[in-house]
Motif scaffolding. Structure first.
Motif, PDB file in Angstrom:
ATOM      1  N   ARG A 199       0.832  -1.204   0.000  1.00  0.00           N
ATOM      2  CA  ARG A 199       0.000   0.000   0.000  1.00  0.00           C
ATOM      3  C   ARG A 199       0.867   1.256   0.000  1.00  0.00           C
ATOM      4  N   THR A 200       1.887   1.234   0.854  1.00  0.00           N
ATOM      5  CA  THR A 200       2.795   2.384   0.943  1.00  0.00           C
ATOM      6  C   THR A 200       3.503   2.615  -0.387  1.00  0.00           C
ATOM      7  N   GLU A 201       4.020   1.548  -0.983  1.00  0.00           N
ATOM      8  CA  GLU A 201       4.705   1.671  -2.267  1.00  0.00           C
ATOM      9  C   GLU A 201       3.755   2.179  -3.351  1.00  0.00           C
ATOM     10  N   MET A 202       2.544   1.674  -3.349  1.00  0.00           N
ATOM     11  CA  MET A 202       1.571   2.113  -4.360  1.00  0.00           C
ATOM     12  C   MET A 202       1.226   3.587  -4.171  1.00  0.00           C
ATOM     13  N   ARG A 203       1.069   4.011  -2.920  1.00  0.00           N
ATOM     14  CA  ARG A 203       0.790   5.435  -2.660  1.00  0.00           C
ATOM     15  C   ARG A 203       1.938   6.304  -3.172  1.00  0.00           C
ATOM     16  N   VAL A 249       1.798   6.376  -6.974  1.00  0.00           N
ATOM     17  CA  VAL A 249       0.702   7.238  -7.430  1.00  0.00           C
ATOM     18  C   VAL A 249       1.075   8.701  -7.222  1.00  0.00           C
ATOM     19  N   GLY A 250       1.693   9.005  -6.089  1.00  0.00           N
ATOM     20  CA  GLY A 250       2.122  10.380  -5.828  1.00  0.00           C
ATOM     21  C   GLY A 250       3.123  10.860  -6.868  1.00  0.00           C
ATOM     22  N   LYS A 251       4.116  10.021  -7.187  1.00  0.00           N
ATOM     23  CA  LYS A 251       5.108  10.379  -8.201  1.00  0.00           C
ATOM     24  C   LYS A 251       4.450  10.546  -9.568  1.00  0.00           C
ATOM     25  N   LEU A 252       3.526   9.652  -9.871  1.00  0.00           N
ATOM     26  CA  LEU A 252       2.824   9.733 -11.157  1.00  0.00           C
ATOM     27  C   LEU A 252       1.994  11.008 -11.243  1.00  0.00           C
ATOM     28  N   GLU A 253       1.341  11.373 -10.154  1.00  0.00           N
ATOM     29  CA  GLU A 253       0.563  12.612 -10.138  1.00  0.00           C
ATOM     30  C   GLU A 253       1.465  13.823 -10.350  1.00  0.00           C
TER      31      GLU A 253
END
Length: 104
Positions: A44-48, A51-55
């Motif tokens: 979950r942490t890695e995915m967040r 997603v943050g980097k992608l945003e």
């Protein structure tokens, strides 16, 4: 009778052993659940983070696109002004040519 007592002892030993095995299985199961929960939290942490980097990357790209579109809009506006100016000059010259033609 002796055999019966021996069988009871064997049965008791098996029950005791199965109790130990059952306890070990439960302990392993608890450990596995805890490890799976930890892995799930890490995912979950890695995915967040992803997603943050992608945003951030998408925001940067959208800003770049916005800048390009704005500059194209300015260029188009300037081009339209040039076309309008040249069109008016062309009309003026055509009028002058017609007037000169009529005077001949």
């Amino acid at each position: 009778m002796e055999q019966e007592a021996m069988l009871k002892e064997i049965l008791k030993a098996l029950e005791l052993h199965s109790g130990h095995i059952h306890a070990e299985i439960q302990q392993m199961s608890s450990q596995l659940r805890a490890e799976m929960q930890e892995v799930g939290n890490q995912l979950r942490t890695e995915m967040r983070e992803m997603v943050g980097k992608l945003e951030e990357k998408m925001d940067k790209r959208f800003n770049q696109l916005e800048t390009k579109v704005d500059s194209l809009r300015i260029e188009l506006s300037e081009t339209q002004e040039t076309v309008d100016f040249l069109s008016s000059k062309t009309l003026q010259h055509e009028r002058k040519i017609r007037e000169l033609y009529r005077q001949q």
